[in-house]
Design a protein around this motif. Structure first.
Motif, PDB file in Angstrom:
ATOM      1  N   ASN A 128      17.220 -19.780   1.931  1.00 23.71           N
ATOM      2  CA  ASN A 128      16.240 -19.979   0.850  1.00 23.71           C
ATOM      3  C   ASN A 128      15.344 -18.776   0.597  1.00 23.71           C
ATOM      4  N   ASN A 129      15.448 -17.754   1.413  1.00 24.52           N
ATOM      5  CA  ASN A 129      14.467 -16.659   1.361  1.00 24.52           C
ATOM      6  C   ASN A 129      14.972 -15.436   0.627  1.00 24.52           C
ATOM      7  N   ALA A 130      14.080 -14.847  -0.159  1.00 28.88           N
ATOM      8  CA  ALA A 130      14.325 -13.469  -0.584  1.00 28.88           C
ATOM      9  C   ALA A 130      13.818 -12.590   0.553  1.00 28.88           C
ATOM     10  N   PRO A 131      14.666 -11.805   1.187  1.00 26.11           N
ATOM     11  CA  PRO A 131      14.224 -11.069   2.376  1.00 26.11           C
ATOM     12  C   PRO A 131      13.292  -9.909   2.038  1.00 26.11           C
ATOM     13  N   THR A 132      12.373  -9.631   2.959  1.00 29.80           N
ATOM     14  CA  THR A 132      11.488  -8.470   2.808  1.00 29.80           C
ATOM     15  C   THR A 132      12.302  -7.191   2.983  1.00 29.80           C
ATOM     16  N   ALA A 133      12.079  -6.221   2.102  1.00 26.88           N
ATOM     17  CA  ALA A 133      12.760  -4.932   2.252  1.00 26.88           C
ATOM     18  C   ALA A 133      11.773  -3.808   2.565  1.00 26.88           C
ATOM     19  N   LEU A 134      10.552  -3.936   2.042  1.00 27.94           N
ATOM     20  CA  LEU A 134       9.657  -2.768   2.020  1.00 27.94           C
ATOM     21  C   LEU A 134       8.200  -3.182   2.201  1.00 27.94           C
ATOM     22  N   ILE A 135       7.479  -2.349   2.955  1.00 27.37           N
ATOM     23  CA  ILE A 135       6.022  -2.483   3.035  1.00 27.37           C
ATOM     24  C   ILE A 135       5.444  -1.305   2.250  1.00 27.37           C
ATOM     25  N   GLU A 136       4.521  -1.594   1.350  1.00 24.47           N
ATOM     26  CA  GLU A 136       3.913  -0.525   0.549  1.00 24.47           C
ATOM     27  C   GLU A 136       2.443  -0.415   0.923  1.00 24.47           C
ATOM     28  N   ILE A 137       2.014   0.794   1.291  1.00 25.42           N
ATOM     29  CA  ILE A 137       0.607   0.986   1.661  1.00 25.42           C
ATOM     30  C   ILE A 137      -0.003   2.052   0.744  1.00 25.42           C
ATOM     31  N   GLU A 138      -1.256   1.840   0.355  1.00 22.03           N
ATOM     32  CA  GLU A 138      -1.902   2.732  -0.623  1.00 22.03           C
ATOM     33  C   GLU A 138      -3.001   3.525   0.085  1.00 22.03           C
ATOM     34  N   ASN A 139      -2.856   4.836   0.114  1.00 21.53           N
ATOM     35  CA  ASN A 139      -3.748   5.685   0.916  1.00 21.53           C
ATOM     36  C   ASN A 139      -4.104   6.958   0.128  1.00 21.53           C
ATOM     37  N   THR A 140      -5.322   7.051  -0.417  1.00 16.35           N
ATOM     38  CA  THR A 140      -6.424   6.136  -0.279  1.00 16.35           C
ATOM     39  C   THR A 140      -6.217   4.925  -1.165  1.00 16.35           C
ATOM     40  N   VAL A 175      -3.564  11.106  -1.429  1.00 23.64           N
ATOM     41  CA  VAL A 175      -3.399  11.302   0.025  1.00 23.64           C
ATOM     42  C   VAL A 175      -4.112  12.571   0.503  1.00 23.64           C
ATOM     43  N   PHE A 176      -4.323  13.540  -0.397  1.00 20.39           N
ATOM     44  CA  PHE A 176      -5.078  14.731   0.026  1.00 20.39           C
ATOM     45  C   PHE A 176      -6.551  14.386   0.246  1.00 20.39           C
ATOM     46  N   ASN A 177      -7.065  13.416  -0.510  1.00 17.58           N
ATOM     47  CA  ASN A 177      -8.434  12.950  -0.232  1.00 17.58           C
ATOM     48  C   ASN A 177      -8.470  12.258   1.128  1.00 17.58           C
ATOM     49  N   ALA A 178      -7.416  11.490   1.429  1.00 16.59           N
ATOM     50  CA  ALA A 178      -7.340  10.833   2.734  1.00 16.59           C
ATOM     51  C   ALA A 178      -7.319  11.881   3.839  1.00 16.59           C
ATOM     52  N   LEU A 184      -6.863  15.003   9.124  1.00 15.14           N
ATOM     53  CA  LEU A 184      -5.473  15.239   9.550  1.00 15.14           C
ATOM     54  C   LEU A 184      -4.681  15.853   8.408  1.00 15.14           C
ATOM     55  N   PRO A 185      -3.765  16.784   8.708  1.00 14.19           N
ATOM     56  CA  PRO A 185      -2.927  17.325   7.633  1.00 14.19           C
ATOM     57  C   PRO A 185      -2.009  16.247   7.072  1.00 14.19           C
ATOM     58  N   VAL A 186      -1.587  16.430   5.813  1.00 12.28           N
ATOM     59  CA  VAL A 186      -0.780  15.373   5.184  1.00 12.28           C
ATOM     60  C   VAL A 186       0.546  15.147   5.917  1.00 12.28           C
ATOM     61  N   HIS A 187       1.069  16.167   6.592  1.00 13.86           N
ATOM     62  CA  HIS A 187       2.349  15.917   7.285  1.00 13.86           C
ATOM     63  C   HIS A 187       2.169  14.964   8.463  1.00 13.86           C
ATOM     64  N   GLU A 188       0.961  14.901   9.020  1.00 10.60           N
ATOM     65  CA  GLU A 188       0.686  13.919  10.090  1.00 10.60           C
ATOM     66  C   GLU A 188       0.573  12.518   9.484  1.00 10.60           C
ATOM     67  N   PHE A 198       2.772  11.299  -4.161  1.00 13.52           N
ATOM     68  CA  PHE A 198       1.401  11.814  -4.324  1.00 13.52           C
ATOM     69  C   PHE A 198       1.259  12.470  -5.691  1.00 13.52           C
ATOM     70  N   CYS A 199       0.015  12.465  -6.187  1.00 17.03           N
ATOM     71  CA  CYS A 199      -0.241  12.950  -7.547  1.00 17.03           C
ATOM     72  C   CYS A 199      -0.835  14.352  -7.531  1.00 17.03           C
ATOM     73  N   LEU A 200      -0.303  15.197  -8.412  1.00 15.70           N
ATOM     74  CA  LEU A 200      -0.865  16.534  -8.632  1.00 15.70           C
ATOM     75  C   LEU A 200      -1.971  16.460  -9.685  1.00 15.70           C
ATOM     76  N   SER A 201      -1.967  15.380 -10.446  1.00 11.34           N
ATOM     77  CA  SER A 201      -2.792  15.318 -11.652  1.00 11.34           C
ATOM     78  C   SER A 201      -4.073  14.513 -11.478  1.00 11.34           C
ATOM     79  N   LYS A 202      -4.457  14.248 -10.226  1.00 16.47           N
ATOM     80  CA  LYS A 202      -5.731  13.547 -10.018  1.00 16.47           C
ATOM     81  C   LYS A 202      -6.729  14.565  -9.467  1.00 16.47           C
ATOM     82  N   GLY A 203      -7.192  14.355  -8.240  1.00 17.66           N
ATOM     83  CA  GLY A 203      -8.179  15.295  -7.696  1.00 17.66           C
ATOM     84  C   GLY A 203      -7.675  16.728  -7.607  1.00 17.66           C
ATOM     85  N   LEU A 204      -6.341  16.915  -7.590  1.00 21.78           N
ATOM     86  CA  LEU A 204      -5.803  18.274  -7.467  1.00 21.78           C
ATOM     87  C   LEU A 204      -5.793  19.012  -8.811  1.00 21.78           C
ATOM     88  N   GLY A 205      -6.071  18.293  -9.884  1.00 21.47           N
ATOM     89  CA  GLY A 205      -6.389  18.947 -11.149  1.00 21.47           C
ATOM     90  C   GLY A 205      -5.248  19.398 -12.048  1.00 21.47           C
TER      91      GLY A 205
END
Ligand code: TLP
Length: 344
Positions: A128-140, A175-178, A184-188, A198-205
Motif C-alpha cells: 500500500n505504500n509509496a516508498p520514500t526515495a529522498l530526504i531533502e534538506i534546506e540549508n540555510t 549554502v555559502f551563507n551557511a 565550515l567550508p562548503v565541501h565539508e 546552490f544559487c549564484l544569483s542570490k547573496g553571491l550577486g
C-alpha cells in the motif's frame, strides 16, 4: 527602482562591475555541445569547491532542485522535507509535476529536520505504500529565517539515510551563507549529501544561474533533464563568467550581510508590537501581529516611503527582510527609520 531600499530578497542584487566586465569579455561556445569554455570552467570550479565529481550550470534554483529530485527518484515515490521547504511552497509543485513524487512533510520550528523525526516518516515499499526515495534538506532554511544546519545533524541524516539505501539532496540556495555562519567550508557541509543545488544569483550577486553538484553519473543524467526542461542555454558563458566572479569574490563579504541582518533584527526587536526571530544569516523574519496591522498593509505603506519588504504569508502577519550587498548598512539604518515612522 535604484533609489528604493530593496530588502525583498537577495535575488535583487545586480551584477558587480567586475561581473559586467567578465560578461562582456567571456569566451563562449555552444554549451549544448559542451563547447562553452566559460561554462565548462564554472562547472569544474563548482565541483572542485564542493568536493564533488561534477557540476551542472542551470538557469535557476528551481530548475536545479527539480533536476536533483528527478535524478534521485522514480515516479510514485515519496520525498521527505520540512513543512516550509522552498520545494514545497515556492516551486509550483515541481516535485509532483516533473518527478511524479509525493512530498511528505515534517513540521519543525527552525526548519531543521532531525533524524528521529525523519525515521518515523519513512515508508518502506509495500502493498500500500509509496516508498520514500529522498530526504531533502534546506540549508540555510529560507522561511524559518535563514537557519543553518548543524554539521552533526547533516552527518547523522546522511549516514542513516544511506544505510537504508536512500538519498539526500540539499537545497543549498544559500549554502555559502551557511558556510560563513558555521565556519565550515562548503565541501565539508556537502561531504555526505548526494547532491547540492546552490544559487549564484542570490547573496553571491550573479545576475542569473545556479549549480547542481554531485557524482559524474548523477550530473550526466541531470544534463539530460536540463535539456528536457528547456534549460540548454547555448552561449551561456556570458552568464557563467559572472558566476565565476560570484564564486571567487562574493563569499568573503557575506558576513557583512549577516551583521546587517543582526542590526536590523535588534532594531526591529525594540519596536513595540514586532516579534523578531533572531537571524543566523541574512534573513530576518518578523511578526507584525502585535501592531494591529496586517503584513501586506505595512508592506504597502513602507513601499510608499521607498522601502521594499515583503509579507511572506497572506493575509498573515509575517514579513521577511533579506540583507545583501546592494543594501549596505546605511540603507538598513534608513529602513529602520522608515519602519518606525510607518508604525508610529
Ligand atoms: N527563493 C526566493 C523566493 O522564491 C522565495 C527568495 O526570494 O528567497 N531554494 C531556496 C531556499 C530559495 O530561497 C529559492 C529562491 C530557490 C530555491 C529557487 O531559486 P530561483 O528563484 O533561482 O528559482
Amino acid at each position: 527602482m535604484n533609489d528604493l531600499i530593496d530588502l525583498r530578497s537577495d535575488t535583487v542584487t545586480r551584477p558587480t562591475p567586475a561581473m559586467r566586465r567578465a560578461m562582456a569579455e567571456a569566451e563562449v561556445g555552444d554549451d549544448v555541445y559542451g563547447e562553452d569554455p566559460t561554462v565548462n570552467c564554472l562547472e569544474r570550479r563548482a565541483a572542485e569547491i564542493f568536493g564533488k565529481e561534477a557540476a551542472l550550470f542551470v538557469p535557476t534554483g528551481t530548475m536545479g532542485n527539480t533536476i536533483a529530485i528527478k535524478i534521485h527518484t522514480h515516479h510514485g515515490q515519496e520525498v521527505i522535507c520540512d513543512a516550509r521547504a522552498h520545494i514545497l511552497d515556492w516551486e509550483l509543485s515541481m516535485t509532483a509535476w516533473f518527478s511524479g513524487c509525493l512530498v511528505r512533510t515534517i513540521e519543525s520550528p527552525d526548519g531543521i529536520l532531525r533524524w528521529d523525526r525523519i525515521r518515523r516518516c519513512l515508508r518502506p515499499a509495500g502493498p500500500n505504500n509509496a516508498p520514500t526515495a529522498l530526504i531533502e534538506i534546506e540549508n540555510t532554511h529560507n522561511m524559518a529565517g535563514g537557519t543553518v544546519y548543524p554539521i552533526e545533524i547533516i552527518r547523522e541524516i546522511c549516514a542513516e539515510t544511506h544505510h537504508l539505501g536512500l538519498k539526500v539532496h540539499m537545497d543549498g540556495a544559500r549554502v555559502f551563507n551557511a558556510s560563513v555562519a558555521c565556519g565550515l567550508p562548503v565541501h565539508e557541509i556537502a561531504r555526505d549529501v548526494d547532491s547540492v543545488m546552490f544559487c549564484l544569483s542570490k547573496g553571491l550577486g550573479a545576475p542569473a544561474g545556479s549549480m547542481v553538484v554531485g557524482t559524474k553519473e548523477a550530473i550526466a543524467l541531470g544534463r539530460s533533464y536540463r535539456k528536457r526542461l528547456g534549460g540548454g542555454m547555448r552561449q551561456a558563458g556570458v552568464l557563467a563568467a559572472a558566476g565565476l566572479i560570484a564564486l571567487q569574490e562574493m563569499p568573503a563579504r557575506l558576513h557583512e550581510d549577516h551583521t546587517n541582518a543582526r542590526f536590523l533584527a535588534d532594531s526591529l526587536a525594540s519596536i513595540s508590537g514586532l516579534n523578531v526571530t533572531p537571524p543566523q544569516t541574512n534573513i530576518v523574519i518578523f511578526d507584525v501581529g502585535g501592531t494591529g496591522h496586517a503584513a501586506p498593509d505595512i508592506s504597502r505603506r513602507l513601499k510608499e516611503r521607498g522601502v521594499l519588504i515583503n509579507p511572506v504569508n497572506t493575509p498573515g502577519t509575517t514579513m521577511r527582510a533579506v540583507t545583501h550587498y546592494d543594501a549596505p548598512r546605511a540603507a538598513c539604518e534608513h529602513a529602520v527609520e522608515v519602519i518606525l515612522s510607518v508604525l508610529h
